[in-house]
Structure formats: structure tokens, C-alpha cells
Design an enzyme around this catalytic site. Sequence first.
Site, PDB file in Angstrom:
ATOM      1  N   ASP A  54      30.594  16.181 -12.058  1.00  0.00           N
ATOM      2  CA  ASP A  54      29.975  17.406 -11.550  1.00  0.00           C
ATOM      3  C   ASP A  54      28.567  17.092 -11.044  1.00  0.00           C
ATOM      4  OD1 ASP A  54      28.628  19.943 -11.333  1.00  0.00           O
ATOM      5  OD2 ASP A  54      30.159  20.810 -12.629  1.00  0.00           O
ATOM      6  N   SER A  58      29.762  27.980 -13.579  1.00  0.00           N
ATOM      7  CA  SER A  58      28.385  27.610 -13.275  1.00  0.00           C
ATOM      8  C   SER A  58      27.421  28.589 -13.951  1.00  0.00           C
ATOM      9  CB  SER A  58      28.198  27.562 -11.758  1.00  0.00           C
ATOM     10  OG  SER A  58      27.033  26.853 -11.434  1.00  0.00           O
ATOM     11  N   HIS A  60      32.566  20.490  -8.562  1.00  0.00           N
ATOM     12  CA  HIS A  60      31.875  21.483  -9.380  1.00  0.00           C
ATOM     13  C   HIS A  60      32.782  22.686  -9.585  1.00  0.00           C
ATOM     14  CE1 HIS A  60      28.727  23.881 -11.125  1.00  0.00           C
ATOM     15  NE2 HIS A  60      28.747  24.756 -10.143  1.00  0.00           N
TER      16      HIS A  60
END
Length: 536
Positions: A476, A248, A503
Site C-alpha cells: 500500500d 483509508s 490501496h
Amino acid sequence: MPRTINDKLFAHRGNRGSRRFGLAGLALLMCGISAMGCTPADNEQPDPAGSSAIADLGKYYSQKLEWKGCAEFATSKREAEILADPAAECARLTVPLDYDDPHGTTASVAVLRIKARGDSQGSVVFNPGGPGGSGVLGGLAAGRGLAKSRITETFDFVGFDPRGVGATEPAADCYAEKGTSRGDKVFPSLTLTVDLTEEDTRAVFERCAEGSGGAKALAQMGSRTTARDLDVLRAALGDEKLTFLGQSYGTRLGSVYAEQFPQRVRAMILDGAFDPGLGTIERRLGAYGGFQRAFTVMAAACAKDAKCPLGTDPKAWTSTFQDILQPLRDKPVPAGDQELDFDGALGGVMAGLYSPRLWPTIVSGLAEVRQGRGDALLRLATDIGGGEGDTALNGNVTEAMFAINCMDEQRLTPQDVAQLRTRTFEIAPFMNPGGDVTKGARDGCEFWPAQPTLGIPYAQNIPGVPKTLVVSITGDPTTPHAGGIKLAATLGSDLLTVKGEGHTVVSSGANTCVDKIAADYLVDLKLPQTMPACSV
């Protein structure tokens, strides 16, 4: 100078302004809604490795880390229990507060290590995301997830708290026990629901500066400074080149490191990628649209059961959801020893949308709200946000996220923020709080002491970067698959597309298909000629 604010952060539970961000703001931003930033017009960044000050950094690059137990790195009782793991050891890395002033004030970076199960071939440095996520806690969790992987057999597994985060000093601290609520109001601004004034945004800067080591410290909490810390850490670990796993926000940090130190990259996995070419508004709209798509997929799964609180008519899912949550704007419901309002409930739902395994909790939580309770949705929100008081995990994540984004993201005018709010609720109507969403639209960072330093686009046309690996899940909810495709193309990376919902996937160690590819790459620097079809 206070290091953490767990008790203070949650002491304001009676103040609805501060409670809002603790619930919804984290769910909105923790894993990717935060966007890219801009620099002055020339958009040029200095080369850290070639700067005139590099000769003065020798004492930092040559330091030896002193490993010991991790008790002093805990910021709450719950963290202390977790960090008591005998497999973990911790150290402090000394870095300049400002790399342009290497003989001046220093900062202290918290570092955690889990030694390799076999003969160590060096270190893998991990960033869990955020921005604002603790690499000390996240590194321990990922090390456990990868406990049976070749990665942790071959490498020491290392996590660190970036600038402003957790046990790193100075840490971002923007709350005050006896302060007015006005300074707290800025934090909910990223949930797109709060009415801000110039007085509000000025107050939050003043409080952040007072609690976080001053304006100069706040100006050094951006990703480019943290990337320089990462290079000092690489040297202190004894690694000639960096082996990195970022998820991320960690994909932004890894990309910036590759841009600043291309010759010092050995291997890099970027999981749940940020598109390095998108500006703030584009980035956030893409992420909010991803949440709307995830909401629809979750609702479709729920609708297979006739008792689904959202009903079985796809055209009515969003309106039914709003019918459940809108009453909370005027009449919050009990949730444990607190209350759950609209913003908190939305935050809990969005936290749950990150993973399909949490969807049943969303469903039960919505049914519970209809019965006049908010416990399940509150748990979802506080689990991602860090819990309560002395049980909290990474208690300053809210402020660290805010401070880092202020140095990475573009400054927005009130007109920009109003446009963002309007477009958001067109793209993601399930999030709509109702009313005039443009009222009090302001950028909470407008009085920050320095301009953003990230630059848009970033990590472009980097010479000398070795082959890297981008991993992206097709469904995602917050870092859309299109961003993974773009980042891979930008860096010349191989792309592992993973079909399914969720995710990030690598650090869990739970997907054997993904783990084999990741381990073969990090350990042997080998990637398959044709990527297999992995799924979650």
C-alpha cells in the site's frame, strides 16, 4: 449559504496557487496522508451515549428517512448523470449542528441507498476515504463493484457524505470568486511547496467561515462529530447495531465510532488502515515514504522496457524523474486548455501510484512531458480530484479535506512544518521541488476556530467491541501495511494481509479471495481460523 463550489473551485485555473492544490494536494492526501490529531492536555473524550444531552437527541434518533431520487444531491452535471442510476435512492438525515446544543441549529446529511438484491437483513454503511470523499458517490461506485457479492445480496448498501462534504449541508466552501489569491495559497501548503504568511492562513480561515456556515460549523467538521452522525444514521436506518465498511480515512472514522459506541458495533471491516497511535508528522512521513517505495517499484516495472523514460539504471530513476519535472517549475507545458506545472505533474504521478493499473499512464505521461505536453498527467490528477467545472465529481473535496483535517490533526508550529518538509524530501526525494523547502513553512489551520478533537492515540483499550476485520495490502503506497498490523492489534481485530501493490481492495469486489472472507464476515459474522493467502 453556498452548498458546493464546483464552478468556483475550477474558475481559478489561471491562478497557479489555486491550481496547485487541485492537482497535487488531492493526490497527496486523498487516500491517507492526512494524519491524526490532538486534544487538550487531558486527552479525554466525553462518552456521547452517556452525555447529559442524550435525552434531547430522541427526535433525531427516531426520525424516518424519506427515500426519493438522487437528482438534488448532485453537485455537477457529471454527478447528476451518475446519480440518475435507477438502483440508487437518496434521503436527508437531520442532525444537530452541535451535539452539545441539540435544540439549536441543525445540519443535513446526504445519504444514498442501494437496496439489497435479496431479502434485506439490514444495512452496510460505507465510507470511501479521504477525508473529504463523497459517500453518496463512493457508495454508488462500491455498490456497483460489489454487485455480485453476498454483501449486496444480503444488505442494503448505504453511503453518506460526512460533515462538510459534498451534498451534506453545511458543506466546506473556502473559495471566493472575487477573492484575492492569498486565501487560495493555503491549500497547496500540504503539498509542501508553498510559501505562506500569517496573513495567508488568517485569510483562508475567514473565507472558509464565510462560505461554510460560520466558525461554529467549521468546528463541527471533525471525525468525532461525524461518528455521532453515523450513529444517528444507524438508528434512522432501523439497525440495532452498525455494520460498517470503511476504507483509508474510513478506517479512522470506523475506529472512532467503535471508541464512542462500542456496544453498537455489529461488524466492521477497516480496509487500508490508519495507525491510531501516530501523530501528524509520523503519519505523513510514513505515507510519503510509502509513495517513494511505490515510485521505485513503478520505475522498476518501467525499466523492463528499454524505452522507459526513467531509464534502466535504478540509481538514476529519481534524478531522471526530477530532470523531467523540474523545468515545469518555470515553464509549464500545455495540457488540454490548461497548463501543467511541477506541482500538477507531481500530483498526477502520485495519483497514479495508488494502483498498478495506472502505472502505464504515468510512464506515457512522463514521456509526453518530455515532448512538451501534459495531458496524461493532468488527467490522472483531475480524475482523483474530480474533473473540471460542471463535469466535476465531489467538487468540494479539497476544502472538505482541509476542514476535516483541521479538526483532526495536530497543530504544527512553523518549526514543525519546516522539519516535516525537510524530512519528507529525505525520505521521498522523487517529490523534492528544489530550492529552500523550509521557506514560508506554516500550518494552514493555525487560525481555525477550535482546537482539534480527535486525540492521539485514539481507539485504545475499548471494552465490549466485537471481533472486527482489518484488511491491509503489503505494498500500500499511502497507508503502509505496518499501520494495518497496528490497528488490528489495537482493536483486537483479525488481520487479512493481502500481498501485492495498491490501496484498498474490498469495495472493488474484484478479488474473489478477499470478497469471500469479507462477505462471510459481514453476513454470517464468521472469520476463518487461519487467514488464506490472498493477493492482488
